[in-house]
Design a protein around this motif. Structure first.
Motif, PDB file in Angstrom:
ATOM      1  N   ARG A 215       0.859  -1.189   0.000  1.00  0.00           N
ATOM      2  CA  ARG A 215       0.000   0.000   0.000  1.00  0.00           C
ATOM      3  C   ARG A 215       0.888   1.229   0.000  1.00  0.00           C
ATOM      4  O   ARG A 215       1.959   1.222   0.603  1.00  0.00           O
ATOM      5  N   ARG A 216       0.463   2.287  -0.663  1.00  0.00           N
ATOM      6  CA  ARG A 216       1.185   3.555  -0.539  1.00  0.00           C
ATOM      7  C   ARG A 216       0.118   4.637  -0.615  1.00  0.00           C
ATOM      8  O   ARG A 216      -0.582   4.739  -1.629  1.00  0.00           O
ATOM      9  N   LEU A 217      -0.045   5.391   0.449  1.00  0.00           N
ATOM     10  CA  LEU A 217      -1.177   6.317   0.543  1.00  0.00           C
ATOM     11  C   LEU A 217      -0.681   7.728   0.800  1.00  0.00           C
ATOM     12  O   LEU A 217       0.401   7.930   1.369  1.00  0.00           O
ATOM     13  N   SER A 218      -1.539   8.696   0.396  1.00  0.00           N
ATOM     14  CA  SER A 218      -1.058  10.078   0.406  1.00  0.00           C
ATOM     15  C   SER A 218      -1.618  10.884   1.570  1.00  0.00           C
ATOM     16  O   SER A 218      -1.195  12.011   1.786  1.00  0.00           O
ATOM     17  N   HIS A 219      -2.568  10.279   2.330  1.00  0.00           N
ATOM     18  CA  HIS A 219      -3.175  11.085   3.411  1.00  0.00           C
ATOM     19  C   HIS A 219      -3.178  10.341   4.727  1.00  0.00           C
ATOM     20  O   HIS A 219      -3.432   9.135   4.744  1.00  0.00           O
ATOM     21  N   ASP A 220      -2.964  11.065   5.783  1.00  0.00           N
ATOM     22  CA  ASP A 220      -3.068  10.482   7.116  1.00  0.00           C
ATOM     23  C   ASP A 220      -4.537  10.183   7.416  1.00  0.00           C
ATOM     24  O   ASP A 220      -5.436  10.883   6.927  1.00  0.00           O
ATOM     25  N   ASP A 221      -4.818   9.146   8.196  1.00  0.00           N
ATOM     26  CA  ASP A 221      -6.237   8.803   8.441  1.00  0.00           C
ATOM     27  C   ASP A 221      -6.699   9.317   9.803  1.00  0.00           C
ATOM     28  O   ASP A 221      -7.710   8.890  10.327  1.00  0.00           O
ATOM     29  N   ALA A 222      -5.906  10.216  10.378  1.00  0.00           N
ATOM     30  CA  ALA A 222      -6.327  10.944  11.606  1.00  0.00           C
ATOM     31  C   ALA A 222      -6.659  10.004  12.753  1.00  0.00           C
ATOM     32  O   ALA A 222      -7.559  10.267  13.540  1.00  0.00           O
ATOM     33  N   PHE A 223      -5.940   8.896  12.856  1.00  0.00           N
ATOM     34  CA  PHE A 223      -6.143   8.032  14.028  1.00  0.00           C
ATOM     35  C   PHE A 223      -4.961   8.098  14.968  1.00  0.00           C
ATOM     36  O   PHE A 223      -4.798   7.267  15.837  1.00  0.00           O
ATOM     37  N   GLY A 224      -4.073   9.086  14.722  1.00  0.00           N
ATOM     38  CA  GLY A 224      -3.051   9.259  15.751  1.00  0.00           C
ATOM     39  C   GLY A 224      -1.631   9.238  15.254  1.00  0.00           C
ATOM     40  O   GLY A 224      -0.749   9.850  15.830  1.00  0.00           O
ATOM     41  N   VAL A 225      -1.350   8.494  14.177  1.00  0.00           N
ATOM     42  CA  VAL A 225       0.061   8.369  13.789  1.00  0.00           C
ATOM     43  C   VAL A 225       0.561   9.686  13.186  1.00  0.00           C
ATOM     44  O   VAL A 225       1.736   9.994  13.222  1.00  0.00           O
ATOM     45  N   GLY A 226      -0.385  10.469  12.630  1.00  0.00           N
ATOM     46  CA  GLY A 226       0.004  11.820  12.202  1.00  0.00           C
ATOM     47  C   GLY A 226       0.837  11.850  10.937  1.00  0.00           C
ATOM     48  O   GLY A 226       1.472  12.841  10.634  1.00  0.00           O
ATOM     49  N   GLU A 227       0.862  10.735  10.170  1.00  0.00           N
ATOM     50  CA  GLU A 227       1.549  10.798   8.861  1.00  0.00           C
ATOM     51  C   GLU A 227       0.917   9.776   7.935  1.00  0.00           C
ATOM     52  O   GLU A 227       0.360   8.766   8.364  1.00  0.00           O
ATOM     53  N   ALA A 228       1.019  10.060   6.636  1.00  0.00           N
ATOM     54  CA  ALA A 228       0.414   9.140   5.656  1.00  0.00           C
ATOM     55  C   ALA A 228       1.226   7.841   5.638  1.00  0.00           C
ATOM     56  O   ALA A 228       2.405   7.815   6.010  1.00  0.00           O
ATOM     57  N   LEU A 229       0.609   6.759   5.194  1.00  0.00           N
ATOM     58  CA  LEU A 229       1.320   5.474   5.049  1.00  0.00           C
ATOM     59  C   LEU A 229       2.069   5.534   3.726  1.00  0.00           C
ATOM     60  O   LEU A 229       1.604   5.049   2.692  1.00  0.00           O
ATOM     61  N   ASN A 230       3.219   6.182   3.786  1.00  0.00           N
ATOM     62  CA  ASN A 230       3.960   6.432   2.540  1.00  0.00           C
ATOM     63  C   ASN A 230       5.416   6.125   2.791  1.00  0.00           C
ATOM     64  O   ASN A 230       6.251   7.024   2.915  1.00  0.00           O
ATOM     65  N   GLU A 231       5.706   4.809   2.911  1.00  0.00           N
ATOM     66  CA  GLU A 231       7.056   4.404   3.291  1.00  0.00           C
ATOM     67  C   GLU A 231       7.998   4.535   2.096  1.00  0.00           C
ATOM     68  O   GLU A 231       7.637   4.196   0.970  1.00  0.00           O
ATOM     69  N   THR A 232       9.187   5.062   2.394  1.00  0.00           N
ATOM     70  CA  THR A 232      10.165   5.193   1.309  1.00  0.00           C
ATOM     71  C   THR A 232      11.457   4.493   1.744  1.00  0.00           C
ATOM     72  O   THR A 232      11.659   4.223   2.922  1.00  0.00           O
ATOM     73  N   ALA A 233      12.291   4.197   0.779  1.00  0.00           N
ATOM     74  CA  ALA A 233      13.630   3.630   1.063  1.00  0.00           C
ATOM     75  C   ALA A 233      14.544   4.127  -0.041  1.00  0.00           C
ATOM     76  O   ALA A 233      14.183   4.080  -1.222  1.00  0.00           O
ATOM     77  N   PHE A 234      15.699   4.629   0.392  1.00  0.00           N
ATOM     78  CA  PHE A 234      16.682   5.164  -0.559  1.00  0.00           C
ATOM     79  C   PHE A 234      16.015   6.193  -1.475  1.00  0.00           C
ATOM     80  O   PHE A 234      16.225   6.213  -2.677  1.00  0.00           O
ATOM     81  N   GLY A 235      15.144   7.005  -0.867  1.00  0.00           N
ATOM     82  CA  GLY A 235      14.573   8.133  -1.597  1.00  0.00           C
ATOM     83  C   GLY A 235      13.450   7.766  -2.552  1.00  0.00           C
ATOM     84  O   GLY A 235      12.909   8.606  -3.255  1.00  0.00           O
TER      85      GLY A 235
END
Lengths: 281, 183
Positions: A215-235
């Motif tokens: 999954r790669r998502l662009s918006h936080d779902d406001a449940f607390g983590v405070g960042e979108a699920l947008n994991e990156t590696a080596f840029g």
């Protein structure tokens, strides 16, 4: 047909999986890659579903699955030990169907490589799924998923055992955690897909098993983590590689494959430089 | 026991629901990976001395396990013409795995011999190009050596002596072809 000792994967003229034969018995099996667009909401009023974004805590697709065209580039490698069919669907999705001599209990490996997932023009993220379709198997909306690698729990579409549910989210409401295995059955015709890590899964159409692999998502779902699920590696967006094991046959066989993969043998390596075989032996 | 502390702490930390479900922030996820990696490496001595006890040899064995096989990278198998792979079966029943190890080239052939001198069939395939371009993938492996181990006993191990052979072996080389253009 590729395979050994009476077990084969059969491909159609385009090189796509058409069926799997075991000791003369043929079962038509196809597989698809697809993705859901991740829903983007303003998350304004807590608890109002329609505002919710898809994110780390929430799977909420915007629309139904977008299946990839069934015209991947195909390369076939055939050998004494292992034979592979290699598919390239796009520059961020490829996979390998692998069958090897002596696989016991019999299973076919499907190694997938997904990422970096591109955002689309409107900035929507994607949630990538693989769908396995056993065409002649009719499971009537019932399927099984394991609970932490142990007993299998029966799942039923649009149903909850303890209350009359009215599902607003028809797709994610029917997704369940798959720690090691998802299965569908039609009498004694049982098919399982064993995973090498926990994933979300369902059987949204008759005869299918669907697993979400990345999954790669662009918006936080406001449940607390405070960042979108947008994991990156080596840029770049994270690239994920894994294997599904397609297991025809009984639950007992599938359970053995689960144990063989969860408790996979360990490899220990040492150099044998300047140590002839006789001395090593 | 001191070598086990790092892994025990890692498992303690990762009881947290964030670690189980992946709802932690990115930098926390990276730290979980770092803590686990330290734990794994601290366990190397334990597994080496356990295996040497199993093998009945007095001094601990020189062994490494490759932590990047998931991106087909392993300096030891890529940079050595001859190496030994010992496969430990943690289950209480025998298994017959297919072993896949990254190797530097796609044209070399290898033999895999068990201590009784029996040669097990091997095959070297070119790694798919998509694997070669995984961002951050170290090493220079272009090929993958596969072989079948036969039975590995319950809670037991089997070692294989792998060596690169200059002469092409009797096994037919993998056939590579692409079906007719999709209709």
């Amino acid at each position: 047909s590729l395979g050994y000792d009476g077990r084969f994967i059969n491909l159609n003229a385009n090189g796509l999986l058409e069926s799997i034969s075991i000791d003369g018995k043929n079962e038509s099996v196809q597989m698809d890659f697809g993705f859901y667009k991740g829903a983007v909401g303003n998350n304004e009023v807590f608890g109002v579903r329609s505002n919710r974004s898809s994110g780390a805590y929430i799977f909420r697709p915007n629309g139904t699955v977008n299946l990839f065209a069934q015209t991947p580039a195909v390369t076939i490698v055939q050998g004494d030990v292992v034979s592979e069919v290699r598919y390239k669907y796009s520059d961020w999705i490829s996979s390998i169907l692998r069958i090897y001599r002596g696989a016991e209990p019999f299973h076919v490996e499907h190694e997938w490589l997904v990422g970096p997932i591109p955002f689309d023009d409107e900035g929507f993220g994607k949630e990538v799924v693989i769908r396995y379709h056993v065409s002649d198997l009719h499971n009537n909306g019932e399927f099984l998923t394991d609970s932490n690698g142990r007993e299998m729990l029966k799942r039923k579409m649009n149903y909850r055992p303890t209350w009359n549910v009215e599902l607003d989210e028809k797709i994610s409401g029917n997704y369940y955690p798959v720690t090691t295995r998802i299965a569908i059955e039609d009498g004694d015709n049982i098919w399982s897909v064993v995973t090498d890590r926990s994933q979300g899964g369902s059987s949204l159409q008759d005869g299918t098993m669907e697993l979400m692999v990345h999954r790669r998502l662009s918006h936080d779902d406001a449940f607390g983590v405070g960042e979108a699920l947008n994991e990156t590696a080596f840029g770049k967006g994270l690239v994920v590689r894994g294997i599904h094991y397609i297991v025809p046959g009984s639950h007992a066989d599938a359970r053995k494959v689960v144990q063989n993969k969860v408790l996979h043998p360990w490899y220990f390596l040492s150099s044998a430089k300047n140590i002839p075989f006789e001395d090593w032996r | 026991r001191p070598d086990l502390i790092a892994m025990r702490e890692a498992m303690g930390i990762m009881q947290h629901h964030d670690a189980v479900t992946g709802t932690e922030q990115q930098h926390v996820a990276d730290d979980y990976a770092r803590v686990l990696d330290i734990g794994f490496h601290d366990c190397d001595d334990i597994t080496a001395s356990a295996l040497s006890k199993l093998m009945g040899s007095s001094e601990p064995l020189e062994m490494t396990n490759c932590m990047l096989l998931n991106v087909s990278s392993c300096p030891l198998t890529e940079n050595n013409d001859d190496f030994v792979v010992t496969i430990f079966n943690p289950q209480s029943r025998e298994v017959r795995p297919l072993v896949r190890l990254p190797v530097a080239s796609t044209t070399d052939q290898y033999t895999a011999k068990c201590p009784q001198g029996k040669e097990h069939p091997t095959q070297v395939n070119a790694l798919p190009t998509d694997v070669l371009v995984i961002p951050g993938r170290p090493g220079n492996a272009l090929g993958e050596l596969t072989f079948l181990t036969g039975c590995i006993p319950p809670l037991g191990y089997k070692s294989f002596y792998i060596s690169k052979t200059s002469k092409p072996k009797h096994t037919k080389k993998p056939r590579i072809f692409t079906p007719s253009e999709p209709t």
